[in-house]
Scaffold this motif. Structure first.
Motif, PDB file in Angstrom:
ATOM      1  N   CYS A  44       0.849  -1.179   0.000  1.00  0.00           N
ATOM      2  CA  CYS A  44       0.000   0.000   0.000  1.00  0.00           C
ATOM      3  C   CYS A  44       0.890   1.236   0.000  1.00  0.00           C
ATOM      4  CB  CYS A  44      -0.915   0.019   1.209  1.00  0.00           C
ATOM      5  SG  CYS A  44      -1.996   1.468   1.287  1.00  0.00           S
ATOM      6  N   TRP A  55      -3.876  -2.322   8.070  1.00  0.00           N
ATOM      7  CA  TRP A  55      -4.628  -3.188   7.172  1.00  0.00           C
ATOM      8  C   TRP A  55      -5.872  -3.670   7.909  1.00  0.00           C
ATOM      9  CZ3 TRP A  55      -3.484  -3.814   2.128  1.00  0.00           C
ATOM     10  CH2 TRP A  55      -2.198  -3.477   1.698  1.00  0.00           C
ATOM     11  N   TYR A  83      -9.019  -6.927   1.357  1.00  0.00           N
ATOM     12  CA  TYR A  83      -8.099  -6.268   2.275  1.00  0.00           C
ATOM     13  C   TYR A  83      -7.969  -4.788   1.918  1.00  0.00           C
ATOM     14  CZ  TYR A  83      -6.630 -10.632   4.411  1.00  0.00           C
ATOM     15  OH  TYR A  83      -6.599 -11.820   5.124  1.00  0.00           O
ATOM     16  N   CYS A 106      -6.126  -1.010   2.992  1.00  0.00           N
ATOM     17  CA  CYS A 106      -5.146  -0.291   3.779  1.00  0.00           C
ATOM     18  C   CYS A 106      -5.749   1.048   4.204  1.00  0.00           C
ATOM     19  CB  CYS A 106      -3.836  -0.072   3.028  1.00  0.00           C
ATOM     20  SG  CYS A 106      -3.958   0.880   1.515  1.00  0.00           S
TER      21      CYS A 106
END
Length: 123
Positions: free
Chosen positions: A21, A35, A93, A95
């Motif tokens: 990220c 995260w 997922y 960030c």
């Protein structure tokens, strides 16, 4: 501030995968990145976080000992190394960045979010 997440994909149980990220734009010297993940039908949950000043890290119990969060100062990038993933790690997922403050598992403390990157763990 903009966050660009990448690195998701399909991984087998026992394999490994690294998410990245990259943060661009103005940040302070004491920001934090984290995260989070969200599986279908479930609420978003904390995975790991890192305080940029000092580098202290913080993990959810479910990933402790398997996942590692790290950073590249020069690139303003945070990584999530996923080792020995399990099918229950399958999720989108995200960030997140907190402009000022320490790493925390509270999603509301993070004012900036990247787009999600899908991780699918196959057994």
């Amino acid at each position: 501030v903009q966050l660009q997440a990448s690195g998701g994909g399909l991984v087998q149980v026992g394999g490994s995968l690294r998410l990245s990220c990259a943060a661009s734009g103005r940040t302070s010297s004491s920001f934090a990145m984290a995260w989070f993940r969200q599986a279908p039908g479930k609420e978003r949950e904390f995975v790991a976080a890192l305080s940029w000043r000092g580098g202290s890290t913080y993990y959810a119990n479910s990933v402790k000992g398997r996942f590692i969060i790290s950073r590249d100062n020069a690139k303003n990038t945070v990584y999530l190394q996923m080792n020995s993933p399990k099918p229950e790690d399958t999720a989108l997922y995200y960030c997140a960045l907190r402009i000022t403050g320490w790493a925390t598992d509270e999603a509301s403390r993070y004012g900036y979010w990247g787009q999600g990157t899908q991780v699918t763990v196959s057994s």
